[in-house]
Scaffold this motif. Structure first.
Motif, PDB file in Angstrom:
ATOM      1  N   GLU A 178       0.818  -1.212   0.000  1.00  0.00           N
ATOM      2  CA  GLU A 178       0.000   0.000   0.000  1.00  0.00           C
ATOM      3  C   GLU A 178       0.857   1.270   0.000  1.00  0.00           C
ATOM      4  N   GLU A 193       0.173   4.131  -2.528  1.00  0.00           N
ATOM      5  CA  GLU A 193      -0.183   5.471  -2.084  1.00  0.00           C
ATOM      6  C   GLU A 193       0.674   6.536  -2.746  1.00  0.00           C
ATOM      7  N   LYS A 211       3.586  17.049  17.508  1.00  0.00           N
ATOM      8  CA  LYS A 211       2.558  17.117  16.471  1.00  0.00           C
ATOM      9  C   LYS A 211       1.345  16.262  16.807  1.00  0.00           C
ATOM     10  N   GLY A 212       1.325  15.662  17.993  1.00  0.00           N
ATOM     11  CA  GLY A 212       0.091  14.990  18.417  1.00  0.00           C
ATOM     12  C   GLY A 212       0.203  13.498  18.640  1.00  0.00           C
ATOM     13  N   PRO A 270     -21.974  14.663  20.733  1.00  0.00           N
ATOM     14  CA  PRO A 270     -23.361  14.191  20.637  1.00  0.00           C
ATOM     15  C   PRO A 270     -23.507  12.707  20.944  1.00  0.00           C
ATOM     16  N   ASP A 271     -22.664  11.884  20.384  1.00  0.00           N
ATOM     17  CA  ASP A 271     -22.806  10.463  20.691  1.00  0.00           C
ATOM     18  C   ASP A 271     -21.472   9.789  20.973  1.00  0.00           C
ATOM     19  N   GLY A 272     -20.621  10.525  21.706  1.00  0.00           N
ATOM     20  CA  GLY A 272     -19.402   9.900  22.201  1.00  0.00           C
ATOM     21  C   GLY A 272     -18.376   9.637  21.125  1.00  0.00           C
ATOM     22  N   CYS A 273     -17.503   8.685  21.385  1.00  0.00           N
ATOM     23  CA  CYS A 273     -16.462   8.336  20.426  1.00  0.00           C
ATOM     24  C   CYS A 273     -16.180   6.846  20.555  1.00  0.00           C
ATOM     25  N   SER A 274     -15.223   6.387  19.775  1.00  0.00           N
ATOM     26  CA  SER A 274     -14.959   4.946  19.772  1.00  0.00           C
ATOM     27  C   SER A 274     -14.239   4.490  21.041  1.00  0.00           C
ATOM     28  N   SER A 275     -13.860   5.422  21.921  1.00  0.00           N
ATOM     29  CA  SER A 275     -13.296   5.006  23.208  1.00  0.00           C
ATOM     30  C   SER A 275     -14.381   4.876  24.264  1.00  0.00           C
ATOM     31  N   ARG A 312     -17.843   4.927  23.978  1.00  0.00           N
ATOM     32  CA  ARG A 312     -19.080   4.164  23.752  1.00  0.00           C
ATOM     33  C   ARG A 312     -18.946   2.698  24.159  1.00  0.00           C
ATOM     34  N   PRO A 313     -17.868   1.988  23.744  1.00  0.00           N
ATOM     35  CA  PRO A 313     -17.746   0.598  24.214  1.00  0.00           C
ATOM     36  C   PRO A 313     -17.629   0.507  25.735  1.00  0.00           C
ATOM     37  N   SER A 320     -22.124   0.157  19.635  1.00  0.00           N
ATOM     38  CA  SER A 320     -21.072   0.589  20.547  1.00  0.00           C
ATOM     39  C   SER A 320     -20.097  -0.543  20.841  1.00  0.00           C
ATOM     40  N   PHE A 380     -16.898  -2.990  19.456  1.00  0.00           N
ATOM     41  CA  PHE A 380     -15.861  -3.072  18.446  1.00  0.00           C
ATOM     42  C   PHE A 380     -16.259  -4.147  17.433  1.00  0.00           C
ATOM     43  N   LYS A 427      -6.274  -8.391   8.827  1.00  0.00           N
ATOM     44  CA  LYS A 427      -5.941  -7.161   8.111  1.00  0.00           C
ATOM     45  C   LYS A 427      -6.455  -7.136   6.675  1.00  0.00           C
ATOM     46  N   ARG A 432     -26.245   4.896  13.589  1.00  0.00           N
ATOM     47  CA  ARG A 432     -24.844   4.749  14.034  1.00  0.00           C
ATOM     48  C   ARG A 432     -24.236   3.438  13.539  1.00  0.00           C
ATOM     49  N   HIS A 476      -6.202   0.488   4.606  1.00  0.00           N
ATOM     50  CA  HIS A 476      -7.297  -0.102   3.855  1.00  0.00           C
ATOM     51  C   HIS A 476      -8.277  -0.897   4.702  1.00  0.00           C
ATOM     52  N   GLN A 508     -17.037  -1.406   9.088  1.00  0.00           N
ATOM     53  CA  GLN A 508     -17.010  -2.177  10.329  1.00  0.00           C
ATOM     54  C   GLN A 508     -16.646  -1.321  11.541  1.00  0.00           C
ATOM     55  N   ILE A 544     -16.842   2.066  14.350  1.00  0.00           N
ATOM     56  CA  ILE A 544     -17.834   2.678  15.236  1.00  0.00           C
ATOM     57  C   ILE A 544     -18.137   4.084  14.730  1.00  0.00           C
ATOM     58  N   HIS A 582     -19.532   7.758  15.153  1.00  0.00           N
ATOM     59  CA  HIS A 582     -19.814   8.702  16.245  1.00  0.00           C
ATOM     60  C   HIS A 582     -19.738  10.107  15.680  1.00  0.00           C
ATOM     61  N   GLY A 583     -20.731  10.944  16.058  1.00  0.00           N
ATOM     62  CA  GLY A 583     -20.793  12.269  15.474  1.00  0.00           C
ATOM     63  C   GLY A 583     -20.845  12.128  13.963  1.00  0.00           C
ATOM     64  N   ALA A 636     -14.750   5.515  13.107  1.00  0.00           N
ATOM     65  CA  ALA A 636     -13.409   5.108  13.540  1.00  0.00           C
ATOM     66  C   ALA A 636     -13.063   3.805  12.840  1.00  0.00           C
ATOM     67  N   LEU A 657      -9.303  -1.013  12.175  1.00  0.00           N
ATOM     68  CA  LEU A 657      -7.933  -1.541  12.281  1.00  0.00           C
ATOM     69  C   LEU A 657      -7.061  -0.705  13.216  1.00  0.00           C
ATOM     70  N   ASN A 717      -8.065   2.690  14.352  1.00  0.00           N
ATOM     71  CA  ASN A 717      -8.797   3.773  14.998  1.00  0.00           C
ATOM     72  C   ASN A 717      -8.580   5.147  14.376  1.00  0.00           C
ATOM     73  N   GLU A 740      -4.738  14.187  13.774  1.00  0.00           N
ATOM     74  CA  GLU A 740      -3.362  14.310  13.302  1.00  0.00           C
ATOM     75  C   GLU A 740      -3.115  13.514  12.030  1.00  0.00           C
TER      76      GLU A 740
END
Lengths: 826, 112
Positions: free
Chosen positions: A78, A82, A449-450, A528-533, A535-536, A556, A558, A569, B17, B51, B56, B58, B60-61, B65, B68, B70, B83
């Motif tokens: 990839e 890319e 940078k995060g 509004p509806d959380g995040c992937s951390s 919600r589960p 909610s 994974f 993968k 969702r 890829h 599959q 989650i 949100h908003g 996510a 593989l 996140n 980022e």
């Protein structure tokens, strides 16, 4: 999923850069170039091996079984896609026509270039003795060599490694781990004489011999003997050593044949200037194939520096390469060796030496004119990076002279080991990750940078993404750079809320909350509806607080918990049916075999948890696979869930002469009592029938070790990245008590741990004494915990596969629509 | 023009969702999402990073996510958020009397 190549546009007028060599140097040069100007050149890479770009220095861990090939890939397909890079792998360039500016491959493909980069690396040096061409005589240079070694090791027998340098010793170590009887033949009197002095070489020899290798120093090879395949090696003193495999690792030679044929100036390697340009201004060269300022290099660090200078030149901001000072680390697990610079005693040099015989430590720092010129460390290499940094910067060490040998933490004051201070004191150019050539400055700028986690750093600048030996350093840098932010970040569930996990769990119960939106409303969620951390996490907390009442929110979960299988993968899934206590029977095995054939599963693997994992199942086929497995009496193994995974057992008193109790029977009972329970994280159990502990119960979340007088109960073990041995919770006399304690412990963990916190860090956080007080001080508290667990289990022990095999949630598996483009679109 | 749009089904066939997949012979799947607010989006089912199947992930908003690693991908623009850098092609969506219509040419663009 098929790959799409981005076609070069027909009228692409960019200059064409052709790279000969798909190895570490060639691809790194391209990476450096892309980082500076991603669009400037159209790029084609030719590689001799039919593979994508991998980390050659990690071949030793692959041989030793510590890594897989997939784990040492630097850039997968990839990456080429890319960046629109054409990769022609498995078809090496055979000729360069400098007048026409073209290259031609072995198969006859001819391509024009504007700039040509030669990165052909080096070839193993094969000593010219009779028998050198016999089958079974190989070098140690690429993945093919590793595959040959693994094949040989599978058959067992004896191996001779000629050459006791870095590469030879790593090959010998790997072959020895793979079960071969290994002899190392080394011409010089001490091992690794170019990197180690005599004392360290001797310590190394002792250590390797104690691991079962035979080390012959001062041994000169006369002949490799054998009729149609290698049979042995004869030395000049007449000794013959039998061998089924001979690995030649006496050195490497720059691979210059292609350049020589093309009439480019060469010495030992291809001559290049400071900008890596050869005698032909259109042709560049980089890596182990070049000679710069009279030096050729066979280590990875100079390559990173060369590639930076090369890329700077390609974008017309030349900086120039000034040669490299190198350091060496031996990748033999359990033996720490480091060396850097020049350590031959000479006039004007002083040696500072520390020996600690009982701990097997030898440190020697060579100083000239108050500057470090060399260092050799054996047994304790923690300060290698610091010495190397001082050496490269030519720092005046006169002020540190007296304490230098004790290492950085001592020298920088107090004598108290403070790894953070040590890392803080490193200069920005100090190398942190040797495998990927990442400096401290690059790591810090990535954090700025995060990239605020180890994973994020591994994904961005690749620090600690290969062998992982610098993980501690990288974590220290994270802590240093982010400071309090790391602390603050850990306190809240996620960025959506200012509440921590404990607060949320407490409030859910106290305010009798019943749904995710209610929790978010009452606790002032900022999204509004959380995040992937979160919600589960909330879904689990509600499920745990309201057994039998809360309706699980599939959106909610994974993907693995939603699909009840493990996503791989390539987008297919793997399926693991439950095998109670690791027991199986012909009917189950037959059903699994049938599934493998019927759905064309490319791989079946025995897992570490004593069951079978079927790989490569398509999402659409999952319900049918489950129906077939259900028909043979098997249910979901929850190998995909934050849930009870397996109960690993040994055979116990029923068969084993050492067994003290029926560990298998107890394991089956425990698995039948605990399967289907959702947890904060995955949860593994094991039952061993005696203290020999064949079921490895002391690295499980809950482990039972049977003894004559009863059952030892162990908790909080983990065999993952950070191995943690269990703590002894208590000892009980009967099976029934063992099961009750197990249920109570699980429930305490379910009710109090944070989501995605394994038992090991949970116990480290709350303390074993706390867990013991909750489980052992009051029988009624323990009984109540167990009752709550079994109440919850009464709702959770239905097989999720069965429902879906019958057609529930079909939309998860079936496409919504399917289109076949008409001809004009095709 | 009706020929420019593909009718793929009812809006309420897509879980809130959640997402469904539209298969395209010879091309990448299209992931069709329904956000918490009930809006429908369609994207190539392929994270720009490694890829992963975005269908599959989650939701949100206004983002999904990737399952593989996140990465968060905007449902409306296909751009990676935060980022991360990268973009997944989007497919225009129209809702007509409860039916979901996706743009034909964009859907089939991947089927080269």
């Amino acid at each position: 999923m098929e790959h799409q190549t981005i076609p070069a546009c027909g009228d692409d007028t960019r200059e064409h850069l052709v790279v000969v060599g798909n190895g570490m140097a060639g691809c790194r040069a391209v990476e450096e170039l892309l980082a500076r100007d991603p669009a400037r050149y159209r790029i084609t890479i030719f590689g001799a091996e039919p593979r994508v770009n991998y980390n050659r220095i990690m071949l030793s861990p692959v041989l030793a079984g510590e890594k897989s090939f997939a784990e040492i890939v630097i850039n997968g397909q990839e990456w080429y896609d890319e960046h629109g890079i054409a990769l022609i792998a498995g078809d090496p360039v055979a000729a360069i026509d400098r007048a026409a500016k073209t290259v031609t491959t072995r198969s006859g493909l001819t391509t024009g270039y504007d700039r040509l980069l030669i990165a052909t690396g080096s070839d193993p040096f094969i000593i010219p003795v009779p028998g050198k061409d016999l089958p079974g005589v190989i070098g140690f240079r690429d993945m093919n060599d590793v595959e040959t070694m693994l094949e040989a090791a599978d058959k067992g027998g004896a191996a001779v490694v000629i050459g006791g340098g870095l590469l030879g010793l790593e090959a010998a170590h790997g072959l020895s781990l793979r079960g071969m009887k290994v002899t190392v033949i080394h011409l010089m009197p001490t091992l690794m004489e170019r990197q180690l002095d005599e004392a360290a070489g001797w310590l190394l020899k002792q250590a390797l011999e104690s691991r079962g290798q035979t080390i012959l120093t001062g041994a000169d090879t006369a002949e490799i003997v054998g009729a149609s395949h290698v049979e042995g090696v004869r030395l000049k003193d007449g000794t013959t050593i039998p061998a089924d495999l001979v690995v030649m690792a006496v050195g490497i030679r720059p691979s210059v044949a292609l350049a020589r044929e093309a009439g480019i100036a060469i010495g030992r390697g291809i001559h290049v200037d400071d900008h890596m340009v050869t005698s032909d201004p259109a042709i560049l060269a980089v890596g182990e194939c070049v000679e710069h300022d009279g030096q050729v290099y066979g280590l990875v660090a100079p390559l990173w520096e060369m590639c930076r200078a090369l890329a700077d030149g390609l974008v017309e901001q030349p900086t120039g390469y000034r040669g490299s000072v190198t350091s060496t680390k031996l990748k033999v697990s359990g033996i720490d060796v480091f060396s850097a610079g020049d350590f031959a005693s000479a006039d004007g040099t002083e040696d500072i030496v520390l020996r600690d015989a009982s701990r097997g430590i030898y440190k020697r720092v060579v100083v000239r004119d108050d500057r470090i010129v060399g260092a050799v460390l054996y047994g304790d290499t923690a300060d290698g990076g610091w010495y190397f940094d001082l050496l490269k910067r030519g720092e005046d060490i006169s002020a540190l002279r007296d304490v230098l040998i004790f290492g950085q933490s001592f020298a920088s004051g107090g004598g108290q080991a403070d790894p953070k201070a040590a890392v803080a004191a490193l200069s920005d150019s100090a190398e942190i990750c040797g495998c990927n050539g990442v400096s401290k400055g690059q790591v810090v700028s990535c954090i700025a940078k995060g990239a605020h986690s180890l994973d994020a750093l591994r994904g961005t600048c690749k620090a600690s993404a290969s062998c992982g030996s610098c993980t501690g350093l990288v974590e220290s840098l994270l802590a240093l750079t982010l400071g309090d932010e790391v602390q603050a970040g850990a306190k809240t569930v996620c960025k959506c809320t200012s509440f921590g996990h404990d607060d949320v769990r407490r409030e859910i119960v106290a305010q009798a909350m019943r749904s995710i939106p209610e929790v978010m409303q009452k606790l002032h969620w900022s999204t509004p509806d959380g995040c992937s951390s979160c919600r589960p996490a909330l879904n689990y907390y509600l499920l745990c607080a309201l057994p039998g009442e809360y309706v699980d929110d599939q959106q909610s979960r994974f993907v693995n918990e939603r699909m009840h299988a493990n996503i791989q993968k390539d987008g297919t899934y793997s399926v693991v049916p439950r095998m109670w206590g690791g027991l199986t029977n012909p009917r189950e095995l037959r059903a699994i075999a049938d599934v493998v054939e019927k759905y064309d599963a490319p791989m079946v693997k025995v897992t570490g948890g004593q069951r079978l994992d079927i790989f490569g199942i398509r999402k659409e086929d999952l319900p049918a696979v489950w129906a077939d497995l259900n028909a043979a009496g098997m249910v979901s193994g929850h190998a995909y869930g934050k849930a009870l995974r397996t109960v690993k057992t040994c055979v116990g008193s029923e068969w084993c002469r050492f067994g003290t109790q029926d560990s298998t029977g107890l394991g089956v009972k425990i698995e039948q009592a605990t399967w289907g329970s959702w947890m904060p994280h995955k949860f593994k159990i094991a039952v061993s029938g005696c203290p020999r502990n064949c079921a490895e119960a002391t690295i499980k979340d809950f482990g039972i070790i049977c003894v004559d007088s009863g059952y030892e109960l162990h908790v909080g073990g983990n065999g993952g990245i950070k191995v943690r041995v269990t703590d002894l919770l208590c000892k009980v006399a009967t099976e029934a008590e063992a099961m009750l304690h197990c249920a109570a412990f699980i429930q305490l963990y379910r009710e109090e741990a944070w989501y995605l916190e394994r038992t090991a860090p949970w116990i480290e956080r709350v303390g074993l004494a706390y867990v013991q007080s909750r489980l052992l001080d009051d029988t009624e508290v323990r009984a109540a915990l167990a009752r709550r667990f079994f109440h919850s289990q009464s709702f959770s022990q239905d097989d999720p596969w069965a429902k879906r095999a019958e057609g529930a949630e079909r939309e998860q598996h079936a496409p919504m629509a399917h289109f076949t483009p008409r001809k004009e679109f095709a | 023009m009706i020929g420019d749009w593909l009718d793929i089904g009812w809006v309420n066939e897509i879980p809130v969702r959640g997402s469904r997949v539209v298969k395209v012979t010879g091309g990448d799947d299209i992931a069709v999402f329904r956000s918490g607010e009930g809006k429908v989006f369609a994207l190539r089912d392929r994270c720009p990073h490694k890829h992963g199947r975005l269908s599959q992930g989650i939701v949100h908003g206004g983002a999904v996510a990737c399952p593989l690693h996140n990465w968060r991908i905007s449902l409306s623009s296909g751009e990676a958020l935060g980022e991360d850098k990268g973009c997944t092609p989007t497919v225009p969506v129209r809702i007509d009397a409860g039916r979901v219509l996706i743009h034909r040419a964009s859907t089939l663009a991947a089927a080269a």
